[in-house]
Design an enzyme around this catalytic site. Sequence first.
Site, short mmCIF file in Angstrom:
data_model
loop_
_atom_site.label_atom_id
_atom_site.label_comp_id
_atom_site.label_asym_id
_atom_site.label_seq_id
_atom_site.Cartn_x
_atom_site.Cartn_y
_atom_site.Cartn_z
N SER A 175 0.73 -1.24 -0.08
CA SER A 175 -0.07 0.08 -0.01
C SER A 175 0.76 1.37 -0.08
CB SER A 175 -0.98 -0.05 1.20
OG SER A 175 -0.29 -0.13 2.26
N HIS A 203 -5.01 -3.14 -2.91
CA HIS A 203 -4.75 -2.29 -3.96
C HIS A 203 -4.59 -2.74 -5.36
CE1 HIS A 203 -4.19 1.02 -1.35
NE2 HIS A 203 -3.86 0.31 -0.40
N LYS A 235 -11.85 0.66 -1.92
CA LYS A 235 -10.87 1.28 -2.90
C LYS A 235 -11.42 1.24 -4.28
CE LYS A 235 -7.44 1.06 0.64
NZ LYS A 235 -6.55 -0.14 1.40
C1 LIG Z 1 -6.87 -0.06 2.82
C2 LIG Z 1 -6.40 -1.28 3.26
C3 LIG Z 1 -6.96 -2.22 4.05
C4 LIG Z 1 -8.02 -1.75 4.99
O1 LIG Z 1 -9.16 -1.97 4.24
P1 LIG Z 1 -10.34 -0.87 4.61
O2 LIG Z 1 -11.77 -1.55 3.87
O3 LIG Z 1 -10.38 0.33 4.16
O4 LIG Z 1 -10.90 -1.44 6.06
C5 LIG Z 1 -6.50 -3.22 4.51
N1 LIG Z 1 -5.40 -3.83 3.83
C6 LIG Z 1 -4.46 -3.14 3.00
C7 LIG Z 1 -3.22 -3.65 2.22
C8 LIG Z 1 -4.97 -1.79 2.60
O5 LIG Z 1 -4.43 -1.01 1.74
#
Ligand SMILES: *Cc1c(COP(=O)(O)O)cnc(C)c1O
Length: 380
Positions: A175, A203, A235
């Site tokens: 991330s 991602h 996302k």
């Molecule tokens: C954003 C993210 C999360 C968290 O996901 P949410 O649905 O926003 O709680 C978990 N793991 C990774 C790698 C992320 O980038």
Amino acid sequence: MSDSRNWFDLMPEDRKRRFPGSLRSSNARIEIEGKTLINFASNDYLGLATHAGVKCAAADMIKRQGFGSGASRFISGDAPELYKLEAELAAWKGYEAALVVGSGYLANVGLLDALNDRHGTMFCDRLNHASLVDGSRLSRARVYRYAHRDVEQLSQMMQGSGNGRNMIITDGVFSMDGDCAPVRDLLDLAVKHDGLLLVDDAHGTGVLGSEGRGLLAEEGISGHQRVIEVGTLGKALGSYGAFILGSSEIIEGLKQRLRSLIYSTALPPCAAAAAIVAIRLCRSSDLLQRLSSNMKYFLHAAESRGITLMPSRTAIQPMILGENKTAMRAASSLREAGFFVPAIRPPTVPEGTSRLRITLSAMHKERHIDALLKALKSVI
Ligand SMILES: *Cc1c(COP(=O)(O)O)cnc(C)c1O
């Protein structure tokens, strides 16, 4: 004795987090503290959060079923829309079964706890997302951390670890770095040691692979019996919530054991309805194509301007600046020039690797990218 205790050791000024109030619009723009900026700081990679079809699906569902789900899935919150979404996810990503949960954070924390106890052993990439780190702590399993993407080191670590319950845990697309885990090599090691591979592809989903299926599908290992994939709806899919994918046996087991599912309110049906439409758009519209041509354009334009970025073929394009203050100053100059690009600092990233984190979207125009790179060049 004084009553006023200091509950927090506040961060020093160059580390303090700010929460800038922001108002998004549908054309890659964001208004922050009264100023409109081009947004290079969103995970909404395809622009689906503000897509008319996605908004309509959510609004229709609110009209039909109201907003909140009213209970845990386990009690009375198990709306048909959640089943529909699970079927859609499993078919798209190529797994036997899917389980929709409240958020990616809840998925990871619950999952690592549910699959492990103090007899388990976890092997974690050093740069894993905070939610995976927290989950590994909660599980009370033995935790080993290997150097970022270092299959050789991991292999040596696993050699000495016996045949308990072994789990390899990694981000798919990292991330804060934008690079990808060597998932095929990791799966080989998991199989060799009779273990499981857990990949959080928050991602990669909606960004990599045909129809945006993500890193594991692109590498040809989605649906493998020893793979568990986690992803978020928040996302590229522009909604809220998350999912876990795996074999029917694993998913059924998780329904019984996932505390963050059982003891937490179910996802509102409107978020599921929005995600279903978002998946269909991801598979069949030209948004994915627009994102990947923006990524190509960005990489090419950066190179021709002599701007050095971290190696990444994803929508996350960070640029290491080193010191906190340097990164903060660069972010603030970019903001004055009309661009929102966040500075990322420790503890989110390791000491000395403070960076600008640029994220691209299908909504950007080539002129936005050109203008950003021109400003970046003059800032650094
Ligand atoms: C954003 C993210 C999360 C968290 O996901 P949410 O649905 O926003 O709680 C978990 N793991 C990774 C790698 C992320 O980038």
